[in-house]
Design a protein around this motif. Structure first.
Motif, PDB file in Angstrom:
ATOM      1  N   GLY A  26     -13.352  -3.552  -8.299  1.00 39.97           N
ATOM      2  CA  GLY A  26     -13.108  -3.627  -9.613  1.00 39.97           C
ATOM      3  C   GLY A  26     -13.563  -4.263 -10.749  1.00 39.97           C
ATOM      4  O   GLY A  26     -14.471  -4.132 -11.654  1.00 39.97           O
ATOM      5  N   MET A  27     -12.424  -4.920 -10.866  1.00 39.43           N
ATOM      6  CA  MET A  27     -12.578  -5.894 -12.179  1.00 39.43           C
ATOM      7  C   MET A  27     -14.188  -6.409 -11.797  1.00 39.43           C
ATOM      8  O   MET A  27     -14.403  -7.351 -13.608  1.00 39.43           O
ATOM      9  N   ILE A  67     -16.471  -4.703 -13.680  1.00 38.25           N
ATOM     10  CA  ILE A  67     -16.251  -5.102 -15.132  1.00 38.25           C
ATOM     11  C   ILE A  67     -16.676  -6.657 -16.105  1.00 38.25           C
ATOM     12  O   ILE A  67     -17.064  -6.466 -16.888  1.00 38.25           O
ATOM     13  N   PHE A 123      -7.317   0.460 -17.864  1.00 36.02           N
ATOM     14  CA  PHE A 123      -6.540   0.375 -16.837  1.00 36.02           C
ATOM     15  C   PHE A 123      -5.835  -1.221 -17.414  1.00 36.02           C
ATOM     16  O   PHE A 123      -6.804  -1.715 -18.153  1.00 36.02           O
ATOM     17  N   THR A 134      -7.941  -4.290 -17.440  1.00 40.49           N
ATOM     18  CA  THR A 134      -9.188  -4.148 -18.072  1.00 40.49           C
ATOM     19  C   THR A 134      -8.485  -4.769 -19.232  1.00 40.49           C
ATOM     20  O   THR A 134      -9.712  -5.611 -20.431  1.00 40.49           O
ATOM     21  N   ASP A 180     -15.942   3.858 -16.782  1.00 41.21           N
ATOM     22  CA  ASP A 180     -14.924   3.409 -15.862  1.00 41.21           C
ATOM     23  C   ASP A 180     -14.188   4.629 -15.312  1.00 41.21           C
ATOM     24  O   ASP A 180     -14.238   5.752 -15.397  1.00 41.21           O
ATOM     25  N   SER A 240     -13.768   0.984  -9.316  1.00 39.00           N
ATOM     26  CA  SER A 240     -13.289   0.409  -8.488  1.00 39.00           C
ATOM     27  C   SER A 240     -13.383   0.856  -7.787  1.00 39.00           C
ATOM     28  O   SER A 240     -13.135   2.320  -7.114  1.00 39.00           O
ATOM     29  N   THR A 260     -12.482   0.368  -4.500  1.00 38.73           N
ATOM     30  CA  THR A 260     -10.718   0.521  -3.902  1.00 38.73           C
ATOM     31  C   THR A 260     -10.046   1.106  -3.910  1.00 38.73           C
ATOM     32  O   THR A 260      -9.005   1.863  -3.080  1.00 38.73           O
ATOM     33  N   LYS A 261     -10.380   2.055  -4.582  1.00 37.25           N
ATOM     34  CA  LYS A 261      -9.861   3.610  -5.218  1.00 37.25           C
ATOM     35  C   LYS A 261     -10.004   4.980  -3.604  1.00 37.25           C
ATOM     36  O   LYS A 261      -9.886   5.029  -3.097  1.00 37.25           O
ATOM     37  N   GLY A 296     -13.096  -3.568  -3.574  1.00 45.48           N
ATOM     38  CA  GLY A 296     -14.297  -3.613  -4.163  1.00 45.48           C
ATOM     39  C   GLY A 296     -15.161  -2.761  -5.564  1.00 45.48           C
ATOM     40  O   GLY A 296     -13.827  -2.507  -5.507  1.00 45.48           O
TER      41      GLY A 296
END
Ligand code: PLP
Length: 395
Positions: free
Chosen positions: A91-92, A95, A116, A119, A188, A210, A212-213, A223
């Motif tokens: 996710g980072m 961004i 977040f 971020t 986001d 993200s 990932t969540k 991812g």
């Protein structure tokens, strides 16, 4: 656009989540294959030259495109109603890629304060180093957004609902402010997912995920993704990703594809469980306040109902006994996982003031509403009665 792609656009949301983007290989596999290959071969030197000069479309190298990753990108694009999607390694990095693709030195970001934590760090420590400054505003105060915009503002950035206090903002109102000043609104959408909220349809320009969540949903892979118009995402943001390299792996894309297939039913189930737990928490004498957009007592319940299809899996609540009561409750649980991650079918529990928001000063925490007795729960899909008993152990 092929006939197949036209057909996909007519499908309903659940059908898109399960089938969009799939291109079968000559093996006629039913589930998506994992293309575990770094490069692709050409039938001739002339074909290689045509691919490299972009005269002919096609795969060259998995940092640029990979068939499994492309299926994930196309499926998520359908679900968000986006023209283009690029998948990223986290996710980072989504961004970061969006910022690098869109901005240059001297540009300015206006961001919600309630984003977040990493971020915030990316904006204040690293984008600032490149001469890109950020002004932080209160998420739901529209005048604040309006007033913070400068001549050089390029991006307005927000998350709604916020984590952990589930504060909302009217996405279409912020999009209107952004467009009055020729800025792009970047949302986001990690917490809501396209199942609960589709910000592009409300005027947002860029979506960040993200994966990932909730998209993974079972806590396995890192991812992310950036979505939006072809002229922004398909050119400058894709161009950065291809040159800088934070691409998604084929294996992770495959896990996320499986995640998208069940995202619809999982988000509905997370929402049902979280609402029931939130209502139960409101009746506990040790609890002074519960934050969940699905509750009638939530100050922005009406906005949540108009902007979201359901209210999601994240809630938080404040204990009257402060930090001691919070730590006692967390330590007494036997089912909930003590971890800052969220979006998993396993319920997770966190004390924000000493973990995710621990680096803030007491004053900053108070300004952000992160009380010492605040507990965040990302409600999973275990039996709800077991979760109630688990939280009651330490109350
Ligand atoms: C986790 C998270 C991120 C960062 O994603 P990673 O995959 O951990 O890099 C960004 N935004 C939100 C809202 C998140 O919850």
């Amino acid at each position: 656009m092929s006939d197949f792609e036209d057909l996909e656009a007519e499908w309903g949301f659940a059908t898109q989540a399960i089938r969009a983007g799939q291109v079968r290989s000559t093996e006629q596999e039913h589930s998506d294959p994992i293309f575990a290959t770094s490069s692709f071969i050409f039938t001739s030197a002339a074909e290689a030259a045509a691919r490299f000069s972009e005269e002919e479309p096609g795969n060259i190298y998995s940092r640029f495109t990979n068939p499994t990753v492309r299926t994930f990108e196309q499926r998520l694009a359908r679900m968000e109603g986006a023209e283009a999607c690029v998948a990223t390694s986290s996710g980072m990095s989504a961004i970061l890629s969006a910022c690098f693709g869109i901005m240059k030195t001297g540009d300015h970001i206006v961001s919600s304060r309630s984003i977040f934590g990493t971020t915030t760090m990316l904006f204040t420590k690293f984008m600032a180093k490149l001469g890109i400054e950020t002004t932080f505003v209160d998420l739901s105060n529209l005048d604040g957004w309006q007033q913070a915009i400068q001549k050089n503002t390029k991006i307005l950035f927000l998350e709604t609902p916020s984590n952990p206090l589930t504060e909302l903002v009217d996405i279409s109102a912020v999009a209107e402010i952004a467009h009055q000043h020729d800025c792009l609104l970047m949302v986001d959408n990690c917490l809501a997912t396209p199942v609960l909220q589709q910000p592009l349809k409300m005027g947002a320009d860029i979506i960040i995920h993200s994966a990932t969540k909730y998209i993974d949903g079972q806590g396995r892979c890192m991812g992310g993704a950036v979505l939006g118009r072809e002229e922004i995402v398909g050119t400058d943001i894709y161009g950065f990703l291809r040159s800088a390299g934070p691409t998604m792996s084929a294996f992770n894309a495959w896990v996320f594809l499986k995640g998208l297939e069940t995202l619809n039913i999982r988000m509905q189930a997370h929402s049902v469980a979280a609402l029931e737990l939130a209502k139960w928490l409101e009746h506990q004498p040790q609890v002074s306040q519960v934050f969940y957009p699905g509750l009638e007592s939530h100050s922005q319940h009406a906005l949540a109902k108009s902007q979201m299809n359901n209210f999601g899996g994240l809630l938080s609540f404040e204990l009257k006994g402060g930090k001691d009561a919070g730590w006692k409750l967390i330590d007494a649980t036997e089912i909930c996982s003590i971890t800052a991650n969220l979006g998993d079918i396993k319920t997770t529990i966190t004390h924000p003031a000493s973990t995710t928001h621990g680096r803030l000063t007491l004053e900053q925490r108070q300004q952000s509403g992160i009380a010492d007795g605040l507990i965040r729960v990302a409600v999973g899909l275990e039996d709800i009665e077991d979760l109630k008993k688990d939280l009651a152990l330490g109350m």
